[in-house]
Design a protein around this motif. Sequence first.
Motif, PDB file in Angstrom:
ATOM      1  N   SER A 199      76.373  -5.356  63.234  1.00 35.70           N
ATOM      2  CA  SER A 199      74.984  -5.731  63.532  1.00 35.70           C
ATOM      3  C   SER A 199      74.822  -7.242  63.594  1.00 35.70           C
ATOM      4  N   SER A 216      76.031  -8.447  66.869  1.00 37.94           N
ATOM      5  CA  SER A 216      75.073  -8.105  67.916  1.00 37.94           C
ATOM      6  C   SER A 216      73.932  -9.110  67.959  1.00 37.94           C
ATOM      7  N   GLU A 217      73.522  -9.616  66.814  1.00 36.14           N
ATOM      8  CA  GLU A 217      72.415 -10.577  66.761  1.00 36.14           C
ATOM      9  C   GLU A 217      72.822 -11.980  67.195  1.00 36.14           C
ATOM     10  N   HIS A 223      75.882 -11.033  74.769  1.00 41.68           N
ATOM     11  CA  HIS A 223      75.681  -9.596  74.596  1.00 41.68           C
ATOM     12  C   HIS A 223      74.634  -9.094  75.579  1.00 41.68           C
ATOM     13  N   SER A 224      74.645  -7.808  75.738  1.00 42.18           N
ATOM     14  CA  SER A 224      73.690  -7.213  76.660  1.00 42.18           C
ATOM     15  C   SER A 224      72.808  -6.230  75.899  1.00 42.18           C
ATOM     16  N   GLU A 225      71.705  -5.901  76.497  1.00 44.37           N
ATOM     17  CA  GLU A 225      70.811  -4.909  75.899  1.00 44.37           C
ATOM     18  C   GLU A 225      71.499  -3.549  75.856  1.00 44.37           C
ATOM     19  N   GLU A 226      72.408  -3.337  76.798  1.00 44.20           N
ATOM     20  CA  GLU A 226      73.131  -2.067  76.846  1.00 44.20           C
ATOM     21  C   GLU A 226      73.972  -1.877  75.584  1.00 44.20           C
ATOM     22  N   LYS A 244      73.425  -3.296  72.654  1.00 45.53           N
ATOM     23  CA  LYS A 244      72.505  -3.084  71.531  1.00 45.53           C
ATOM     24  C   LYS A 244      72.049  -1.632  71.467  1.00 45.53           C
ATOM     25  N   ALA A 245      71.689  -1.066  72.616  1.00 41.58           N
ATOM     26  CA  ALA A 245      71.221   0.316  72.648  1.00 41.58           C
ATOM     27  C   ALA A 245      72.321   1.278  72.207  1.00 41.58           C
TER      28      ALA A 245
END
Length: 184
Positions: A96, A99-100, A105-108, A110-111
């Motif tokens: 995590s 990810s931050e 990074h992409s929203e993909e 994160k999802a």
Amino acid sequence: MRFFTKINPKKIEIKISLVLGGMIVLLLLQGILSIKHITDTEASSEKHRQTVQKFSNFINDTSKLRLKVFQFLGTYHPEEMELTEKEIHVIMAEISSFSEEAKYHSEEIKAILVKTEDEYRKIIDLHNNFQTKEAYSLIYGSSQQHFEAIRKITDAMLHDAEQRRILSGEEQSFRTLTVAASAL
């Protein structure tokens, strides 16, 4: 013979000195630009190395997480289960945090990470409630697909970062050559 009588050795000496001085200035300029280029290249390489290191750590952490969940599913002693579950949560926190803080990074991702964490929590709950067969089917099903999707996306992101580094290095080299050529 008349030609040689018109030549003033003092003027020739001055002209040669000026040309030699100009060449020395150009060599110094080229040296300064070379050092600047080396410094810029080192900075760019260091930034790229850090990016690659972050992605490598992220990929390793996702692999470790998956292995820990499999280890958890193979454990039936409460103490070992609790210890493994804590390790899983630590790895999830590391993932995590990547990810931050990751710039590329992409929203993909994160999802997918949100879905993956939810699935792993569900797998842990299923195993804790003695529904291990359902937990295994979940980890071999959609969890496996999410894991592969994350790997595919991060590989593509690493490739993009490498392409940006190459283009940046080529651009820096071109600028240095342009300035050096214009100085000549």
